[in-house]
Design an enzyme around this catalytic site. Structure first.
Site, PDB file in Angstrom:
ATOM      1  CG  ASP A  10      36.331  45.618  48.336  1.00 48.71           C
ATOM      2  OD1 ASP A  10      36.385  44.991  49.429  1.00 48.71           O
ATOM      3  OD2 ASP A  10      36.442  45.053  47.237  1.00 48.71           O
ATOM      4  CG  ASP A  15      34.579  43.832  52.062  1.00 53.78           C
ATOM      5  OD1 ASP A  15      35.770  44.120  51.891  1.00 53.78           O
ATOM      6  OD2 ASP A  15      33.916  43.164  51.257  1.00 53.78           O
ATOM      7  CG  ASN A  39      33.520  43.194  46.989  1.00 52.82           C
ATOM      8  OD1 ASN A  39      33.957  42.245  46.348  1.00 52.82           O
ATOM      9  ND2 ASN A  39      33.696  43.316  48.293  1.00 52.82           N
ATOM     10  CB  THR A 123      39.017  43.315  53.705  1.00 52.79           C
ATOM     11  OG1 THR A 123      38.213  44.505  53.751  1.00 52.79           O
ATOM     12  CG2 THR A 123      39.573  43.001  55.082  1.00 52.79           C
ATOM     13  CG  PHE A 164      37.641  40.046  43.462  1.00 50.74           C
ATOM     14  CD1 PHE A 164      37.219  40.303  42.160  1.00 50.74           C
ATOM     15  CD2 PHE A 164      37.472  41.035  44.416  1.00 50.74           C
ATOM     16  CE1 PHE A 164      36.637  41.517  41.826  1.00 50.74           C
ATOM     17  CE2 PHE A 164      36.891  42.253  44.092  1.00 50.74           C
ATOM     18  CZ  PHE A 164      36.469  42.496  42.790  1.00 50.74           C
ATOM     19  CG  ASN A 165      40.392  41.401  47.880  1.00 54.00           C
ATOM     20  OD1 ASN A 165      39.360  41.781  47.322  1.00 54.00           O
ATOM     21  ND2 ASN A 165      40.449  41.141  49.174  1.00 54.00           N
ATOM     22  CG  HIS A 232      36.335  35.385  50.826  1.00 55.17           C
ATOM     23  ND1 HIS A 232      36.881  34.157  50.528  1.00 55.17           N
ATOM     24  CD2 HIS A 232      35.277  35.542  49.984  1.00 55.17           C
ATOM     25  CE1 HIS A 232      36.193  33.587  49.548  1.00 55.17           C
ATOM     26  NE2 HIS A 232      35.216  34.404  49.203  1.00 55.17           N
ATOM     27  CG  ASP A 233      36.848  40.742  53.071  1.00 50.28           C
ATOM     28  OD1 ASP A 233      37.820  40.229  52.482  1.00 50.28           O
ATOM     29  OD2 ASP A 233      36.008  41.439  52.487  1.00 50.28           O
TER      30      ASP A 233
END
Length: 304
Positions: A10, A15, A39, A123, A164-165, A232-233
């Site tokens: 996303d 990402d 996102n 992700t 979040f994810n 993060h991703d």
């Protein structure tokens, strides 16, 4: 040997950096990119995925996916990633068209037609993957494992409990964690340790065309502090290539789907509640210096 990968994503700033690594590292064979609302809305995440593919003139198909979670009301992260999801750089506008099929149909096609088992790397929220498993359970036999960014054993970043994810679509996350496929949880327990430092970010700007692009979009990321920017991703790709730099622990992970802790990933860290069964390798520690070193080396190798 290369790792055959499908990314469900996303974009989103981190990402985009993860896609950059997956497209360019010779040890990864990126077969497909599918997009999901997260996102920002799915029309924007799809366009952003296409921008990255076009930036590198990569021969990687993109398929648009779920516009909203399975049950929960959609809530984006534009406050972190900006209204476009990927601000700060002027990408080409002559973008390739997405596939003329849904993300779920594309996932089924590319997984079933692969001559080797696929590694799935979600992700964003896991809506597409959950729909895939619900509609086409036969694909599970041709999936090697899932390396998923999401979750936390401790404090969340969306609520006090939830990352979040997973928070975006907890019902989908529950389906994925209970699918019976080996899963690695790349969560906040390591991604908030492996920050891209200000020094690393500064080095990107004058490194090459890719470094400049990443510098400009990461500089617009709202998920940062004086210590650095959360990538993060990108940690999913780092794990695929350098698992020795990340410590994992095997445990059972449950996903909370309602109430004040909705979206929490609850790890049975004592092995007390699931008769010794495990469903997840949870990343619990990372060599942050090695992550920064690798990040810069990967980008430096990309030809302009």
């Amino acid at each position: 040997m290369t790792i055959k990968v499908i990314m469900d994503t996303d974009p989103g700033i981190d990402d985009a950096a993860a896609l950059t690594m997956a497209i360019n590292d010779p040890e990864i064979d990126l077969k497909l990119v599918t997009t999901v609302a997260g996102n920002v809305t799915v029309d924007k995440t799809t366009k952003n995925a296409q921008k990255i593919v076009r930036f590198f003139n990569a021969d990687v198909p993109v398929a648009a996916g779920a516009q909203q979670p399975l049950i929960k009301e959609f809530e984006d992260a534009a406050r972190i990633h900006g209204e476009s999801g990927m601000p700060g750089y002027d990408f080409p506008e002559d973008l390739p068209k997405p596939l003329d099929m849904t993300a779920v149909e594309a996932l089924r096609k590319y997984i079933m037609e692969s001559d080797e088992k696929i590694t799935l790397v979600p992700t964003g929220s896991y809506t597409n993957i959950a729909l895939l498993f619900s509609q086409y359970p036969e694909v599970k036999d041709n999936i090697e494992r899932i390396v998923a960014m999401g979750g936390a054993l401790g404090k969340g970043n969306m609520t006090s409990a939830a990352e979040f994810n997973v928070f975006t679509d907890p019902d989908a996350a529950k389906i994925v964690y209970n699918a019976g496929i080996p899963i690695v949880m790349i969560g906040l327990d390591i991604t908030m340790k492996a920050l891209l430092t200000p020094d690393s970010l500064a080095k990107l700007e004058n490194m090459n065309r890719t470094g400049k692009m990443l510098h400009d979009i990461i500089s617009n990321d709202g998920d940062k502090s004086e210590a650095g920017s959360a990538m993060h991703d990108v940690n999913t790709i780092f794990y695929l290539l350098h698992p020795e730099a990340i410590k994992t622990e095997d445990m059972w992970v449950d996903v909370v789907t309602d109430g004040p802790a909705i979206g929490e990933t609850v790890g049975d860290i004592r092995g007390a509640y699931h008769d010794g069964k495990i469903n997840t390798k949870v990343a619990v520690d990372i060599d942050a210096a090695a992550f920064n070193k690798w990040f810069l080396e990967e980008i430096s190798k990309i030809a302009d």
